[in-house]
Structure formats: C-alpha cells, structure tokens
Design an enzyme around this catalytic site. Structure first.
Site, PDB file in Angstrom:
ATOM      1  N   ASP A   1       0.257  23.291  30.432  1.00 36.96           N
ATOM      2  CA  ASP A   1       0.238  21.839  30.387  1.00 36.96           C
ATOM      3  C   ASP A   1      -0.180  21.385  28.988  1.00 36.96           C
ATOM      4  O   ASP A   1      -1.249  21.758  28.500  1.00 36.96           O
ATOM      5  CB  ASP A   1      -0.753  21.329  31.436  1.00 36.96           C
ATOM      6  CG  ASP A   1      -0.726  19.828  31.598  1.00 36.96           C
ATOM      7  OD1 ASP A   1      -0.258  19.123  30.682  1.00 36.96           O
ATOM      8  OD2 ASP A   1      -1.180  19.338  32.654  1.00 36.96           O
TER       9      ASP A   1
ATOM     10  N   SER B   1       9.665   7.480  19.411  1.00 30.27           N
ATOM     11  CA  SER B   1      10.739   6.775  20.115  1.00 30.27           C
ATOM     12  C   SER B   1      10.996   5.464  19.389  1.00 30.27           C
ATOM     13  O   SER B   1      10.062   4.842  18.860  1.00 30.27           O
ATOM     14  CB  SER B   1      10.341   6.485  21.563  1.00 30.27           C
ATOM     15  OG  SER B   1      11.235   5.552  22.167  1.00 30.27           O
TER      16      SER B   1
ATOM     17  N   LYS C   1       4.043   5.547  21.879  1.00 28.60           N
ATOM     18  CA  LYS C   1       4.972   6.004  20.855  1.00 28.60           C
ATOM     19  C   LYS C   1       4.707   5.325  19.511  1.00 28.60           C
ATOM     20  O   LYS C   1       4.884   5.932  18.449  1.00 28.60           O
ATOM     21  CB  LYS C   1       6.418   5.764  21.308  1.00 28.60           C
ATOM     22  CG  LYS C   1       6.847   6.651  22.469  1.00 28.60           C
ATOM     23  CD  LYS C   1       6.724   8.133  22.142  1.00 28.60           C
ATOM     24  CE  LYS C   1       7.281   9.029  23.237  1.00 28.60           C
ATOM     25  NZ  LYS C   1       7.173  10.468  22.914  1.00 28.60           N
TER      26      LYS C   1
ATOM     27  N   TYR D   1       4.194   3.064  27.451  1.00 30.16           N
ATOM     28  CA  TYR D   1       4.999   4.069  26.745  1.00 30.16           C
ATOM     29  C   TYR D   1       5.283   3.611  25.313  1.00 30.16           C
ATOM     30  O   TYR D   1       5.149   4.390  24.356  1.00 30.16           O
ATOM     31  CB  TYR D   1       6.308   4.298  27.496  1.00 30.16           C
ATOM     32  CG  TYR D   1       7.218   5.337  26.882  1.00 30.16           C
ATOM     33  CD1 TYR D   1       7.015   6.696  27.119  1.00 30.16           C
ATOM     34  CD2 TYR D   1       8.286   4.964  26.070  1.00 30.16           C
ATOM     35  CE1 TYR D   1       7.851   7.649  26.553  1.00 30.16           C
ATOM     36  CE2 TYR D   1       9.126   5.907  25.509  1.00 30.16           C
ATOM     37  CZ  TYR D   1       8.902   7.252  25.752  1.00 30.16           C
ATOM     38  OH  TYR D   1       9.737   8.188  25.192  1.00 30.16           O
TER      39      TYR D   1
ATOM     40  N   THR E   1      18.321  13.100  28.739  1.00 29.94           N
ATOM     41  CA  THR E   1      17.278  14.101  28.975  1.00 29.94           C
ATOM     42  C   THR E   1      16.775  13.921  30.404  1.00 29.94           C
ATOM     43  O   THR E   1      17.071  12.907  31.050  1.00 29.94           O
ATOM     44  CB  THR E   1      16.095  13.910  28.005  1.00 29.94           C
ATOM     45  OG1 THR E   1      15.460  12.647  28.293  1.00 29.94           O
ATOM     46  CG2 THR E   1      16.553  13.924  26.554  1.00 29.94           C
TER      47      THR E   1
END
Length: 260
Positions: A59, A143, A163, A159, A194
């Site tokens: 992990d 991203s 990023k 998110y 993905t």
C-alpha cells in the site's frame, strides 16, 4: 533513448499509466521495480513485463512500502536512478465531490491516496539519494484538474486540491534539493482510459464533451501509452538540467473551453 544501466521504481506501476511507463522503460533497457496494492494486479503486471522486472505488493500510503521497494531494487540491481510516483485515486466512493457535499472521510481518504502516498515515496527516495551521495530524479503524477477545472463533469474538489498540492510540493522540494542534483518534476494528464476513469470513460455525454475539450487526435480520452514520451524525457539522465517543471499531457484540455 538508451536507459542501459539505470533502475527505476514505479509506485503504482501494475496498471494503467504506471504499467505503460514500466513497459517503455524496460524496452529501453532500464531495470524496473513496480509496486501495486494487490496480488492480482501484481500477477498481471508480472505476466506483461516478463522476466527481469521486479514486483512488490504494498500500500503506497504505508511508509514501509517504499522503503521495502528501495531495499529490494538496490539489492537486486544496484544504484537506483529514480522514482515515478503514479499511485493515487478517486475519493468519490468515500464522499469526495462538490464542496457543499464533501464528507470528511472523502476529504481525508482522497488526501491520503494522492498526497500522503506521494509524500512518503518521495521522502524515502530523497533519503536514499542523500544516503548514497548521488543524484537522482523523481517524477510525480499530477492532473490537469489541479489547475484547469472542468465544473460540469469533474467536480471532485478534494481530488483537485490534492493534485494542486502535488505541484506545490514538487516545486518546493525541487528547489530545496537542486544543489544536490536531485530533480523533481510533474506530469499532469487529462482524462485517460485507466481503471480510475471508468465512470467517465463509459459516459457518452463526457465522451462527446471531450471531442472539443481534448481536441487532439480526433478528440478522445488519452491512452496510457500517450504519456510515455514525457515520462522517458523527464526520467532520462540526459535531462539533468530540468527540474521543478509541470507538463500537461492533455490532448489540448488546458487550451480549450470545451463545448457541451
């Protein structure tokens, strides 16, 4: 581009863009160790990459994982040249979304998956370079959502924050360790096919939107292999004068308003 006598660890290298990069590096002569979080993905990557590549299941949010990967790669291949940190993921199922709806669990899990995991791998890699007294390279996966939001279809604000933080973190450590010849850069892809992007990739409205939002090559989602040239450029020893940079590999995302 020759990668003979180089060794790289790909954190999150058993699927998607991480696996595509591992394949490209191995084809160019590099030694690779890929890290994935489950036995199934490790076994699949092992079959794809074949003999000569190393695999470690762990992990990325566990501090011991990267340290173990470094030990294995160094003992097997010798000096490690660099790290490509790809590991991350959507926190949507834990409650990431628009700010007015984000749950604390969604926020914390998204940060852990994307930001904490990267900090841990980068820290272990930098410590290795310093202990070895040698130069090296780190490439982090960002991203376009970290600096080029798309409010209708891509509203996971935790998110985007994670990023964006990857960029700030990477630039900061790039500046601090430049005098040690430790380079740190970021690749920022747009929507790629993905495992994480399954929701978007199966949504006809989003695919239609991409026709103008990512207009290059017919207006399509990216394929994992589309980042390979950028990855190879940043990781190659000849790129020794490049650090603290962010490169969008986005099919034109950041240049286009996109049409609904």
């Amino acid at each position: 581009m020759n990668f003979k006598d180089t060794t790289y660890i790909i954190m999150g290298g058993t699927t998607g863009m991480g696996l595509a990069s591992a394949i490209a590096l191995k084809e160019k002569g590099a030694n690779v160790l890929v890290v994935g979080r489950n036995l199934e993905s490790c076994a699949s990557a092992q079959e794809t990459l074949g003999a000569g590549a190393l695999f470690f299941c762990g992990d990325a949010t566990n501090a011991k994982t990267m340290k173990a990967a470094i030990s294995i790669a160094h003992d097997t291949f010798g000096t490690i040249s660099g790290l490509f940190h790809v590991a991350g993921g959507s926190g949507r199922k834990w409650g990431d979304g628009p700010l007015d709806k984000i749950t604390l669990e969604g926020w914390n899990k998204t940060m852990e998956l994307n930001l904490t995991s990267m900090m841990l791998s980068n820290q272990a890699m930098v410590n290795y370079f310093l202990e070895q007294g040698r130069n090296g390279v780190i490439l982090n996966m960002g991203s376009v959502l970290g600096f080029s939001p798309s409010p209708k279809y891509f509203t996971t604000h935790a998110y985007a924050a994670a990023k964006s933080a990857i960029i700030g973190f990477s630039k900061s450590i790039a500046a601090y360790y430049a005098n040690k010849n430790i380079r740190v850069n970021v690749i920022a892809p747009s929507l790629f096919i993905t495992p994480m992007a399954k929701r978007a990739a199966e949504d006809d409205a989003i695919l239609h939107f991409l026709k103008t939002k990512q207009p290059l090559d017919g207006g399509r989602p990216g394929a994992s292999e589309d980042i390979n040239s950028a990855v190879l450029m940043f990781l190659h020893p000849d790129s020794k004068f490049i650090t603290g940079q962010v490169l969008a590999v986005d099919g034109g995302w950041t240049l286009s308003e996109g049409q609904y």
